[in-house]
Design a protein around this motif. Sequence first.
Motif, PDB file in Angstrom:
ATOM      1  N   ALA A 152     -12.137 -29.863 -50.407  1.00  0.00           N
ATOM      2  CA  ALA A 152     -12.117 -28.946 -51.546  1.00  0.00           C
ATOM      3  C   ALA A 152     -11.098 -29.426 -52.571  1.00  0.00           C
ATOM      4  N   PHE A 153     -11.462 -29.293 -53.838  1.00  0.00           N
ATOM      5  CA  PHE A 153     -10.614 -29.734 -54.940  1.00  0.00           C
ATOM      6  C   PHE A 153     -10.620 -28.655 -56.015  1.00  0.00           C
ATOM      7  N   VAL A 154      -9.481 -28.496 -56.683  1.00  0.00           N
ATOM      8  CA  VAL A 154      -9.317 -27.415 -57.647  1.00  0.00           C
ATOM      9  C   VAL A 154      -8.715 -27.984 -58.928  1.00  0.00           C
ATOM     10  N   ASP A 155      -9.198 -27.490 -60.067  1.00  0.00           N
ATOM     11  CA  ASP A 155      -8.619 -27.881 -61.350  1.00  0.00           C
ATOM     12  C   ASP A 155      -8.821 -26.735 -62.327  1.00  0.00           C
ATOM     13  N   ASN A 156      -8.173 -26.851 -63.472  1.00  0.00           N
ATOM     14  CA  ASN A 156      -8.310 -25.866 -64.531  1.00  0.00           C
ATOM     15  C   ASN A 156      -9.725 -25.851 -65.081  1.00  0.00           C
ATOM     16  N   ASP A 157     -10.258 -24.662 -65.370  1.00  0.00           N
ATOM     17  CA  ASP A 157     -11.644 -24.564 -65.798  1.00  0.00           C
ATOM     18  C   ASP A 157     -11.905 -25.276 -67.121  1.00  0.00           C
ATOM     19  N   ALA A 158     -10.992 -25.127 -68.088  1.00  0.00           N
ATOM     20  CA  ALA A 158     -11.227 -25.746 -69.387  1.00  0.00           C
ATOM     21  C   ALA A 158     -11.133 -27.265 -69.318  1.00  0.00           C
ATOM     22  N   THR A 159     -10.246 -27.780 -68.475  1.00  0.00           N
ATOM     23  CA  THR A 159     -10.176 -29.231 -68.279  1.00  0.00           C
ATOM     24  C   THR A 159     -11.503 -29.759 -67.748  1.00  0.00           C
ATOM     25  N   LEU A 160     -12.074 -29.049 -66.794  1.00  0.00           N
ATOM     26  CA  LEU A 160     -13.360 -29.470 -66.229  1.00  0.00           C
ATOM     27  C   LEU A 160     -14.486 -29.281 -67.232  1.00  0.00           C
ATOM     28  N   GLY A 161     -14.411 -28.235 -68.050  1.00  0.00           N
ATOM     29  CA  GLY A 161     -15.397 -28.061 -69.110  1.00  0.00           C
ATOM     30  C   GLY A 161     -15.343 -29.194 -70.115  1.00  0.00           C
ATOM     31  N   ALA A 162     -14.128 -29.633 -70.448  1.00  0.00           N
ATOM     32  CA  ALA A 162     -13.972 -30.751 -71.379  1.00  0.00           C
ATOM     33  C   ALA A 162     -14.597 -32.022 -70.810  1.00  0.00           C
ATOM     34  N   ILE A 163     -14.360 -32.279 -69.527  1.00  0.00           N
ATOM     35  CA  ILE A 163     -14.937 -33.468 -68.886  1.00  0.00           C
ATOM     36  C   ILE A 163     -16.458 -33.395 -68.899  1.00  0.00           C
ATOM     37  N   GLU A 203     -18.478 -31.686 -70.942  1.00  0.00           N
ATOM     38  CA  GLU A 203     -19.014 -31.828 -72.299  1.00  0.00           C
ATOM     39  C   GLU A 203     -18.846 -33.254 -72.820  1.00  0.00           C
ATOM     40  N   HIS A 204     -17.784 -33.926 -72.401  1.00  0.00           N
ATOM     41  CA  HIS A 204     -17.581 -35.303 -72.834  1.00  0.00           C
ATOM     42  C   HIS A 204     -18.595 -36.248 -72.181  1.00  0.00           C
ATOM     43  N   ARG A 205     -18.898 -36.022 -70.921  1.00  0.00           N
ATOM     44  CA  ARG A 205     -19.816 -36.929 -70.223  1.00  0.00           C
ATOM     45  C   ARG A 205     -21.277 -36.638 -70.530  1.00  0.00           C
ATOM     46  N   TYR A 206     -21.608 -35.354 -70.684  1.00  0.00           N
ATOM     47  CA  TYR A 206     -23.022 -35.002 -70.730  1.00  0.00           C
ATOM     48  C   TYR A 206     -23.413 -34.087 -71.883  1.00  0.00           C
ATOM     49  N   GLY A 207     -22.472 -33.591 -72.639  1.00  0.00           N
ATOM     50  CA  GLY A 207     -22.781 -32.557 -73.620  1.00  0.00           C
ATOM     51  C   GLY A 207     -22.454 -32.930 -75.048  1.00  0.00           C
ATOM     52  N   ALA A 208     -21.834 -32.007 -75.750  1.00  0.00           N
ATOM     53  CA  ALA A 208     -21.580 -32.178 -77.185  1.00  0.00           C
ATOM     54  C   ALA A 208     -20.643 -33.330 -77.484  1.00  0.00           C
ATOM     55  N   GLY A 209     -19.780 -33.699 -76.534  1.00  0.00           N
ATOM     56  CA  GLY A 209     -18.817 -34.769 -76.766  1.00  0.00           C
ATOM     57  C   GLY A 209     -19.216 -36.113 -76.201  1.00  0.00           C
ATOM     58  N   ARG A 210     -20.463 -36.250 -75.786  1.00  0.00           N
ATOM     59  CA  ARG A 210     -20.908 -37.517 -75.180  1.00  0.00           C
ATOM     60  C   ARG A 210     -20.747 -38.662 -76.177  1.00  0.00           C
ATOM     61  N   GLY A 211     -20.089 -39.731 -75.740  1.00  0.00           N
ATOM     62  CA  GLY A 211     -19.914 -40.906 -76.587  1.00  0.00           C
ATOM     63  C   GLY A 211     -18.775 -40.795 -77.586  1.00  0.00           C
ATOM     64  N   HIS A 227      -8.769 -41.093 -76.142  1.00  0.00           N
ATOM     65  CA  HIS A 227      -9.202 -42.453 -75.803  1.00  0.00           C
ATOM     66  C   HIS A 227     -10.212 -42.441 -74.661  1.00  0.00           C
ATOM     67  N   GLY A 228     -11.056 -41.420 -74.646  1.00  0.00           N
ATOM     68  CA  GLY A 228     -12.133 -41.346 -73.674  1.00  0.00           C
ATOM     69  C   GLY A 228     -11.733 -40.842 -72.307  1.00  0.00           C
ATOM     70  N   ARG A 229     -10.475 -40.429 -72.136  1.00  0.00           N
ATOM     71  CA  ARG A 229     -10.008 -39.972 -70.829  1.00  0.00           C
ATOM     72  C   ARG A 229      -9.435 -38.565 -70.927  1.00  0.00           C
ATOM     73  N   ALA A 230      -9.642 -37.783 -69.880  1.00  0.00           N
ATOM     74  CA  ALA A 230      -9.059 -36.451 -69.834  1.00  0.00           C
ATOM     75  C   ALA A 230      -7.547 -36.574 -69.692  1.00  0.00           C
ATOM     76  N   VAL A 231      -6.825 -35.789 -70.493  1.00  0.00           N
ATOM     77  CA  VAL A 231      -5.364 -35.803 -70.476  1.00  0.00           C
ATOM     78  C   VAL A 231      -4.880 -34.416 -70.096  1.00  0.00           C
ATOM     79  N   ALA A 232      -4.079 -34.336 -69.040  1.00  0.00           N
ATOM     80  CA  ALA A 232      -3.655 -33.029 -68.530  1.00  0.00           C
ATOM     81  C   ALA A 232      -2.163 -32.779 -68.659  1.00  0.00           C
ATOM     82  N   GLY A 233      -1.379 -33.773 -69.110  1.00  0.00           N
ATOM     83  CA  GLY A 233       0.055 -33.581 -69.250  1.00  0.00           C
ATOM     84  C   GLY A 233       0.820 -33.908 -67.978  1.00  0.00           C
TER      85      GLY A 233
END
Length: 389
Positions: free
Chosen positions: A186-197, A199-207, A228-234
């Motif tokens: 099991a793995f856990v992360d912030n919902d918005a961080t996962l939403g960003a990933i 949308e970037h891979r498959y949705g409005a932010g693709r490419g 720069h194409g990578r999720a940044v979480a701080g």
Amino acid sequence: MPSQPSPASGTRAHNLARILRLVHEEGAQSRATLTEATGLNRSTIADLVAELVRRGLVDERVPELPGRVGRPSPVVTASAGVVAIAVNPEVDAIEIAAVGLDRSILVRERLPNEGLPTPEGVAETIRARVDAWREGPLAGARIEAVGVAVPGLVRTSDGVVRNAPHLEWTDVPLADLVRSATGSPAFVDNDATLGAIAEHRYGAGRGIDHVVYLNGGASGIGGGLIIHGRAVAGAGGYAGEFGQNRPRISADGDRRTGDGVLEAEVSRRLLLDAVGLDAADDERLDAELTSSESPTVADEITRQAHVLASALANAVNVLNPTLVVLGGFLATVADLRPAQIAADVGALAMSESVEGLEIRPAALGADRLLIGAAELAFAGLLADPGERT
């Protein structure tokens, strides 16, 4: 010290991962396309695909093309039988789905809460639903892992929810609870961080390599960053908490709190109140807001759009993204007031920072957080399919 793989074995593992990620992220690919995309020769591709088939990670078939002369290149697809359990616990409901490695959603449920869910209750709900699904839609499926998208601050290294204020969770070892309940990683992360990933891979932010994502849910507003194409979480994994910023509100009539943060001023609860609903999923709220002819509803949408734009202008000045993506109820606000939001952001942000800027609603709709949670669950497999099977 653990032994290191030989160059040959390391190269093979790397190439297995390349092929699996290609068919997972890009969809069905012919062997010829994989040969071109990877630069490997045809016999190597055939050998690697055969190993992934043996491991149950991909399926291969020869397409039937009437009238074609010669044997067409076999088509490789990620397996729908390898699944991630994706979960989004919220104050109003727990959403849970089984997502195939081919990104198909095999089964999905939204389970309304009678009160705030407890961490133990969420873990038990996941176990109960997975057990039930094993007798039906997941019969014969292989569950890879569970991914949980939480509206709060998460220490991703061990899956501890440090603070989810709307759920009233503090320092909760959620990954351990879910692992114990289900018997699956099991793995856990912030919902918005996962939403960003997602949308970037498959949705409005693709490419697009520079994206700011804001998620509007029952627990408020969170954010995710792609740089720069990578999720940044701080440093601690807590970056993107746009909902806790205080927007600039110049018109007193636009203010609902004395000195409130963004998520107090731009609120799903206020929109539900405007249309007279106690609770609703995103689709119903969107339909109610879109079809309403009430001046009160129109004024509330307009007010929230003004306040939202002031917060977006701050983000644009600081981060200079190419694209801002709005998910959840924020997508509805963006759909209903696109020109107003664009004009307000343009007026408040530095002119150089808004050059070429686009603001779009999330393309994945209600699936965005579940797809992001599934990506989290599949991450280890996609990085090393040989090690995990």
